[in-house]
Write a protein that holds these residues in place. Structure first.
Motif, PDB file in Angstrom:
ATOM      1  N   ARG A 136       0.874  -1.181   0.000  1.00  0.00           N
ATOM      2  CA  ARG A 136       0.000   0.000   0.000  1.00  0.00           C
ATOM      3  C   ARG A 136       0.910   1.229   0.000  1.00  0.00           C
ATOM      4  O   ARG A 136       1.811   1.338   0.839  1.00  0.00           O
ATOM      5  CB  ARG A 136      -0.901  -0.012   1.226  1.00  0.00           C
ATOM      6  N   GLY A 137       0.721   2.115  -0.970  1.00  0.00           N
ATOM      7  CA  GLY A 137       1.493   3.356  -0.994  1.00  0.00           C
ATOM      8  C   GLY A 137       2.926   3.213  -1.467  1.00  0.00           C
ATOM      9  O   GLY A 137       3.730   4.125  -1.278  1.00  0.00           O
TER      10      GLY A 137
ATOM     11  N   ASP B 212      -2.057   1.829  -5.607  1.00  0.00           N
ATOM     12  CA  ASP B 212      -1.956   2.558  -4.355  1.00  0.00           C
ATOM     13  C   ASP B 212      -2.342   1.718  -3.150  1.00  0.00           C
ATOM     14  O   ASP B 212      -1.805   1.901  -2.062  1.00  0.00           O
ATOM     15  CB  ASP B 212      -2.856   3.798  -4.425  1.00  0.00           C
ATOM     16  N   ASP B 213      -3.291   0.762  -3.311  1.00  0.00           N
ATOM     17  CA  ASP B 213      -3.746  -0.049  -2.182  1.00  0.00           C
ATOM     18  C   ASP B 213      -4.087  -1.445  -2.693  1.00  0.00           C
ATOM     19  O   ASP B 213      -5.207  -1.708  -3.138  1.00  0.00           O
ATOM     20  CB  ASP B 213      -4.963   0.582  -1.516  1.00  0.00           C
TER      21      ASP B 213
ATOM     22  N   ASP C 145       6.025  -0.406   7.976  1.00  0.00           N
ATOM     23  CA  ASP C 145       5.042   0.677   7.967  1.00  0.00           C
ATOM     24  C   ASP C 145       5.819   1.982   8.031  1.00  0.00           C
ATOM     25  O   ASP C 145       6.331   2.379   9.091  1.00  0.00           O
ATOM     26  CB  ASP C 145       4.083   0.525   9.146  1.00  0.00           C
TER      27      ASP C 145
ATOM     28  N   ALA D 263       5.483   8.567   4.009  1.00  0.00           N
ATOM     29  CA  ALA D 263       5.512   8.783   2.562  1.00  0.00           C
ATOM     30  C   ALA D 263       6.955   8.825   2.079  1.00  0.00           C
ATOM     31  O   ALA D 263       7.892   9.083   2.835  1.00  0.00           O
ATOM     32  CB  ALA D 263       4.792  10.077   2.219  1.00  0.00           C
TER      33      ALA D 263
ATOM     34  N   ARG E 160      -1.178   9.004   2.899  1.00  0.00           N
ATOM     35  CA  ARG E 160      -1.046   7.561   2.810  1.00  0.00           C
ATOM     36  C   ARG E 160       0.372   7.129   3.174  1.00  0.00           C
ATOM     37  O   ARG E 160       1.352   7.643   2.639  1.00  0.00           O
ATOM     38  CB  ARG E 160      -1.385   7.099   1.385  1.00  0.00           C
ATOM     39  N   ARG E 161       0.488   6.183   4.095  1.00  0.00           N
ATOM     40  CA  ARG E 161       1.783   5.652   4.473  1.00  0.00           C
ATOM     41  C   ARG E 161       2.183   4.547   3.504  1.00  0.00           C
ATOM     42  O   ARG E 161       1.352   4.006   2.755  1.00  0.00           O
ATOM     43  CB  ARG E 161       1.738   5.114   5.906  1.00  0.00           C
ATOM     44  N   ARG E 162       3.448   4.195   3.529  1.00  0.00           N
ATOM     45  CA  ARG E 162       3.943   3.078   2.716  1.00  0.00           C
ATOM     46  C   ARG E 162       3.952   1.828   3.587  1.00  0.00           C
ATOM     47  O   ARG E 162       4.612   1.802   4.630  1.00  0.00           O
ATOM     48  CB  ARG E 162       5.341   3.388   2.187  1.00  0.00           C
ATOM     49  N   GLN E 163       3.222   0.820   3.152  1.00  0.00           N
ATOM     50  CA  GLN E 163       3.049  -0.392   3.958  1.00  0.00           C
ATOM     51  C   GLN E 163       3.294  -1.635   3.105  1.00  0.00           C
ATOM     52  O   GLN E 163       2.930  -1.676   1.927  1.00  0.00           O
ATOM     53  CB  GLN E 163       1.641  -0.424   4.559  1.00  0.00           C
TER      54      GLN E 163
END
Length: 289
Positions: free
Chosen positions: A43-44, A54-55, A76, A79, A90-93
């Motif tokens: 995600r992200g 994106d997700d 987690d 950005a 949105r965080r990068r996960q």
């Protein structure tokens, strides 16, 4: 029950193209799965090779109507460096997912050990656990993805997975009652029987692999489902079969499906598909009577 486990590399094929819908189509072609266990869902993280969506957890839910999609995040992060940071950004996960059309009871997200190892790049790893099936015949399904670069971290993570199995067996043997009402204090009983699958980043026969199979006090031990059904045989490679750029040292077998010893008699089929090129890893299909 049919289960498929696969490190899908965020839907990126051995040729480098990202298409999560193609990944799901390939999985459906391989098995009419009741449970799908995936590693490397993002995600992200649009900056990853191939630019994933994106997700991808939401993508999976849209691609699998009728399935419950459960996620667990390991890494987690904020950005990407240089990107504007705003409230709610949105965080990068990066993590694992289980999709199932069977009933889901409890869900657990286990953060795995991450001991310091300054010689190796690494990230936080996670194991996702779901109690799946009718209460009279439920079992635990766990999907994980262990550290790639650090043997020290992989061994610590294997030890913790074994500890979690011991903990679950103790809950099964001595469950505590839940609190009255509909609050979060649910009964602690959970099945000792388990399927543990994923990318262990540990070669077949390695120290980490062998430690996974050692006896566990108070619990049935884990067995490798593939070798249990193919006694005396060497499993085919599960990574680097088609992507020879990322795996320049050659293919290895590092993806496994382990089951607790009490499920050995229910093993019907366990196969590693060697044909698909939809990831740098090969999927494993398990079928239980």
């Amino acid at each position: 029950m049919k289960l498929l486990s696969w490190n899908v590399q965020w839907g990126r094929s051995a040729a480098g193209a990202v298409d999560l819908a193609r990944t799901v189509r390939e999985a459906r072609h391989l098995a009419d799965f009741d449970v799908l266990c995936l590693q490397e869902i993002t995600r992200g993280f649009a900056e990853l090779p191939g630019a994933p969506g994106d997700d991808q957890f939401a993508e999976l839910a849209a691609l699998l109507p009728g399935y419950t999609v459960i996620e667990a995040i390991g890494a987690d992060l904020p950005a990407a460096p240089g990107a504007p940071v705003a409230p709610g950004a949105r965080r990068r996960q990066f993590g694992n997912a289980i999709a199932t059309r069977l009933p889901v009871a409890q869900v657990f997200r286990h953060t795995l050990p991450w001991p310091a190892d300054p010689a190796a790049p690494s990230m936080q790893r996670v194991a996702l656990e779901a109690v799946i099936g009718a209460s009279s015949n439920a079992l635990r399904v766990l999907v994980t993805h262990l550290e790639f670069y650090s043997v020290k971290q992989r061994l610590a993570q294997v030890d913790d997975l074994r500890r979690l199995q011991q903990e679950a067996a103790a809950h099964a043997a001595s469950p505590a009652p839940g609190e009255r009402g509909n609050g979060p204090f649910a009964p602690t009983g959970r099945p000792a029987s388990a399927i543990l699958c994923g990318d262990f980043n540990s070669a077949w026969g390695s120290e980490a692999y062998e430690r996974m199979l050692e006896p566990i006090d108070g619990s049935p031990a884990f067995v490798d489902a593939w070798t249990a059904l193919h006694p005396g045989a060497t499993p085919p490679p599960t990574a680097g079969v088609y992507d020879t750029e990322q795996w320049s040292s050659g293919p290895i077998t590092c993806d496994f499906v382990f089951v607790t010893e009490d499920l050995r008699g229910r093993l019907k089929r366990c196969e590693i598909d060697g044909a698909t090129e939809a990831s740098d890893h090969q999927p494993i299909v398990l079928e239980l009577d």
